[in-house]
Design an enzyme around this catalytic site. Structure first.
Site, PDB file in Angstrom:
ATOM      1  N   ALA A  74      13.068  25.760  27.162  1.00 24.19           N
ATOM      2  CA  ALA A  74      14.223  25.127  27.823  1.00 24.19           C
ATOM      3  C   ALA A  74      13.858  23.728  28.304  1.00 24.19           C
ATOM      4  CB  ALA A  74      14.700  25.970  29.007  1.00 24.19           C
ATOM      5  N   GLU A 107      13.560  35.285  19.450  1.00 22.11           N
ATOM      6  CA  GLU A 107      14.949  35.710  19.311  1.00 22.11           C
ATOM      7  C   GLU A 107      15.852  34.587  19.807  1.00 22.11           C
ATOM      8  OE1 GLU A 107      13.145  38.063  21.403  1.00 22.11           O
ATOM      9  OE2 GLU A 107      12.688  39.487  19.802  1.00 22.11           O
ATOM     10  N   ASN A 112      23.791  29.761  19.548  1.00 23.24           N
ATOM     11  CA  ASN A 112      22.976  28.688  20.125  1.00 23.24           C
ATOM     12  C   ASN A 112      22.533  27.706  19.028  1.00 23.24           C
ATOM     13  OD1 ASN A 112      21.344  27.067  21.654  1.00 23.24           O
ATOM     14  ND2 ASN A 112      20.269  28.763  22.663  1.00 23.24           N
ATOM     15  N   TYR A 119      14.526  25.238  15.971  1.00 33.38           N
ATOM     16  CA  TYR A 119      13.566  26.155  15.365  1.00 33.38           C
ATOM     17  C   TYR A 119      13.463  25.937  13.857  1.00 33.38           C
ATOM     18  CZ  TYR A 119      14.199  28.429  19.905  1.00 33.38           C
ATOM     19  OH  TYR A 119      14.282  28.689  21.249  1.00 33.38           O
TER      20      TYR A 119
HETATM   21  C1  LIG Z   1      17.471  24.152  22.745  1.00 36.50           C
HETATM   22  C2  LIG Z   1      16.844  23.080  23.639  1.00 36.50           C
HETATM   23  C3  LIG Z   1      15.533  23.638  24.206  1.00 36.50           C
HETATM   24  C4  LIG Z   1      16.559  21.819  22.816  1.00 36.50           C
HETATM   25  O1  LIG Z   1      15.852  20.898  23.644  1.00 36.50           O
HETATM   26  P1  LIG Z   1      15.861  19.325  23.355  1.00 36.50           P
HETATM   27  O2  LIG Z   1      14.694  18.735  24.068  1.00 36.50           O
HETATM   28  O3  LIG Z   1      17.195  18.756  23.659  1.00 36.50           O
HETATM   29  O4  LIG Z   1      15.629  19.290  21.773  1.00 36.50           O
HETATM   30  P2  LIG Z   1      14.957  18.102  20.944  1.00 36.50           P
HETATM   31  O5  LIG Z   1      15.479  16.800  21.456  1.00 36.50           O
HETATM   32  O6  LIG Z   1      13.476  18.278  20.934  1.00 36.50           O
HETATM   33  O7  LIG Z   1      15.560  18.369  19.498  1.00 36.50           O
HETATM   34  C5  LIG Z   1      14.759  18.622  18.357  1.00 36.50           C
HETATM   35  C6  LIG Z   1      15.655  18.998  17.209  1.00 36.50           C
HETATM   36  O8  LIG Z   1      16.432  20.160  17.572  1.00 36.50           O
HETATM   37  C7  LIG Z   1      17.771  20.034  17.068  1.00 36.50           C
HETATM   38  N1  LIG Z   1      18.709  19.890  18.199  1.00 36.50           N
HETATM   39  C8  LIG Z   1      18.402  19.801  19.515  1.00 36.50           C
HETATM   40  N2  LIG Z   1      19.539  19.747  20.260  1.00 36.50           N
HETATM   41  C9  LIG Z   1      20.567  19.773  19.385  1.00 36.50           C
HETATM   42  C10 LIG Z   1      21.973  19.750  19.553  1.00 36.50           C
HETATM   43  N3  LIG Z   1      22.553  19.682  20.775  1.00 36.50           N
HETATM   44  N4  LIG Z   1      22.751  19.851  18.446  1.00 36.50           N
HETATM   45  C11 LIG Z   1      22.196  19.932  17.216  1.00 36.50           C
HETATM   46  N5  LIG Z   1      20.848  19.944  16.986  1.00 36.50           N
HETATM   47  C12 LIG Z   1      20.054  19.877  18.065  1.00 36.50           C
HETATM   48  C13 LIG Z   1      17.767  18.779  16.194  1.00 36.50           C
HETATM   49  O9  LIG Z   1      17.362  19.190  14.906  1.00 36.50           O
HETATM   50  C14 LIG Z   1      16.670  17.947  16.840  1.00 36.50           C
HETATM   51  O10 LIG Z   1      16.070  17.048  15.959  1.00 36.50           O
HETATM   52  P3  LIG Z   1      16.787  15.623  15.615  1.00 36.50           P
HETATM   53  O11 LIG Z   1      17.131  14.985  16.932  1.00 36.50           O
HETATM   54  O12 LIG Z   1      15.744  14.864  14.850  1.00 36.50           O
HETATM   55  O13 LIG Z   1      18.005  15.958  14.807  1.00 36.50           O
HETATM   56  C15 LIG Z   1      17.825  22.682  24.801  1.00 36.50           C
HETATM   57  O14 LIG Z   1      19.093  22.424  24.251  1.00 36.50           O
HETATM   58  C16 LIG Z   1      17.968  23.724  25.894  1.00 36.50           C
HETATM   59  O15 LIG Z   1      17.171  23.757  26.847  1.00 36.50           O
HETATM   60  N6  LIG Z   1      18.984  24.624  25.774  1.00 36.50           N
HETATM   61  C17 LIG Z   1      19.231  25.641  26.806  1.00 36.50           C
HETATM   62  C18 LIG Z   1      18.150  26.695  26.800  1.00 36.50           C
HETATM   63  C19 LIG Z   1      18.105  27.414  25.461  1.00 36.50           C
HETATM   64  O16 LIG Z   1      19.124  27.748  24.887  1.00 36.50           O
HETATM   65  N7  LIG Z   1      16.867  27.671  24.981  1.00 36.50           N
HETATM   66  C20 LIG Z   1      16.635  28.382  23.747  1.00 36.50           C
HETATM   67  C21 LIG Z   1      16.667  29.840  23.993  1.00 36.50           C
HETATM   68  S1  LIG Z   1      16.418  30.781  22.480  1.00 36.50           S
END
Ligand SMILES: CC(C)(COP(=O)(O)OP(=O)(O)OC[C@H]1O[C@@H](n2cnc3c(N)ncnc32)[C@H](O)[C@@H]1OP(=O)(O)O)[C@@H](O)C(=O)NCCC(=O)NCCS
Length: 152
Positions: A74, A107, A112, A119
């Protein structure tokens, strides 16, 4: 990722990780569970990203035989889409690969999209589905795996 420090987490990070849990999940881990992870669970490994003098994201993993089971990932809502999760997971995957773990699993909710895309970008693929996995709304879970060769 300029100015971002990615490092192994310690129990001193538990409160900030707990804060992020509450911001990000409908069913957050309790502070006690997180402290247990650091103080008691020898199979747990956590990585955090620090920016602006605070923990802005984290990921956790359990070592189970030769597999890494990712427990949580997260990033604080106001720090998203800056490749912080990608950086945290990259460090976690590389470190555990170096320790002999070549198979990682997690999982994720089918709804999401951001997490699934993250991933997939890191090499995970969907290999299964658990029905009614999430307690808060009965949503299924996709089971994703990443397998790498020993040379990587
Ligand atoms: C999922 C999460 C951890 C991603 O964190 P983040 O730091 O924003 O992600 P990153 O900036 O490292 O993104 C890396 C890649 O992920 C994908 N990605 C991340 N956020 C995205 C979005 N909102 N929509 C589409 N693709 C996305 C893209 O492929 C991105 O690469 P790119 O920018 O070159 O296209 C964040 O949205 C989060 O904390 N969500 C809530 C908690 C959660 O759902 N955790 C996962 C539980 S299984």
């Amino acid at each position: 990722m300029p100015d971002v420090i990615v490092r192994q987490a310690t129990v001193k990070d538990a409160e900030e990780i707990y804060e992020i849990e509450q911001l990000c999940f409908p069913d957050p881990w309790s502070l006690e569970s997180l402290v247990y992870e650091f103080e008691e669970n020898e199979r747990a490994f956590y990585v955090v990203a620090e920016l602006d003098n605070k923990v802005v994201g984290y990921a956790g993993l359990w070592w189970i035989f030769d597999e890494g089971h990712i427990t949580n990932v997260a990033v604080r809502p106001d720090y998203r889409q800056r490749h912080i999760a990608e950086g945290i997971m990259g460090v976690m995957l590389q470190f555990t690969n170096e320790q002999g773990i070549y198979h990682h699993t997690l999982e994720v909710r089918p709804s999401n999209d951001a997490a699934i895309k993250l991933y997939e970008k890191l090499g995970f693929e969907v290999e299964g589905r658990r029905k009614n996995y999430y307690a808060n709304n009965g949503e299924d879970a996709l089971i994703m795996w990443r397998h790498v060769e020993e040379e990587e």
